[in-house]
Design a protein around this motif. Structure first.
Motif, PDB file in Angstrom:
ATOM      1  N   THR A 215      18.026  21.620 -50.998  1.00  0.00           N
ATOM      2  CA  THR A 215      18.641  21.815 -52.304  1.00  0.00           C
ATOM      3  C   THR A 215      19.540  23.032 -52.203  1.00  0.00           C
ATOM      4  OG1 THR A 215      16.626  20.988 -53.353  1.00  0.00           O
ATOM      5  CG2 THR A 215      18.167  22.189 -54.748  1.00  0.00           C
TER       6      THR A 215
ATOM      7  N   TYR B 263       3.605  18.426 -50.543  1.00  0.00           N
ATOM      8  CA  TYR B 263       4.817  17.625 -50.627  1.00  0.00           C
ATOM      9  C   TYR B 263       4.545  16.199 -50.206  1.00  0.00           C
ATOM     10  CZ  TYR B 263       5.034  17.609 -45.603  1.00  0.00           C
ATOM     11  OH  TYR B 263       4.747  17.406 -44.284  1.00  0.00           O
TER      12      TYR B 263
ATOM     13  N   ASN C 149      12.416  17.239 -46.695  1.00  0.00           N
ATOM     14  CA  ASN C 149      13.089  16.796 -47.901  1.00  0.00           C
ATOM     15  C   ASN C 149      14.548  17.219 -47.801  1.00  0.00           C
ATOM     16  OD1 ASN C 149      10.192  17.212 -48.560  1.00  0.00           O
ATOM     17  ND2 ASN C 149      10.821  16.306 -50.468  1.00  0.00           N
ATOM     18  N   ASN C 150      15.414  16.539 -48.516  1.00  0.00           N
ATOM     19  CA  ASN C 150      16.805  16.958 -48.522  1.00  0.00           C
ATOM     20  C   ASN C 150      16.884  18.381 -49.045  1.00  0.00           C
ATOM     21  OD1 ASN C 150      17.741  14.463 -47.640  1.00  0.00           O
ATOM     22  ND2 ASN C 150      17.845  13.666 -49.723  1.00  0.00           N
TER      23      ASN C 150
ATOM     24  N   GLY D 145       9.941  12.935 -51.850  1.00  0.00           N
ATOM     25  CA  GLY D 145      10.709  14.027 -52.436  1.00  0.00           C
ATOM     26  C   GLY D 145       9.934  14.870 -53.416  1.00  0.00           C
TER      27      GLY D 145
END
Length: 68
Positions: free
Chosen positions: A40, A59, A37-38, A63
């Motif tokens: 954070t 997950y 995921n990107n 996202g």
């Protein structure tokens, strides 16, 4: 268990707090696996005790994630 957002099957992963961000990694026994995921970004200081903490998560590539 399926993702409540997109209905794909959820995978097992690990959410890691690094010096610059939180990221979800594949749970394949190797914590430096591909980021799924990107990340954070956070503003936690580099000496903070939270750096390096991990939590097991479920997950999805869309996202979505949740603690296991």
């Amino acid at each position: 268990m399926n993702c409540p957002v997109c209905s794909y099957e959820l995978e097992n992963g690990t959410r890691v707090c690094t010096e610059t961000d939180y990221r979800i990694l594949k749970s394949n026994g190797v914590l430096d696996g591909a980021v799924l995921n990107n990340p954070t970004e956070h503003d936690i200081e580099s000496g903070d005790e939270e750096i390096g903490d991990t939590v097991n998560v479920k997950y999805c590539a869309c996202g979505f994630w949740e603690d296991r």
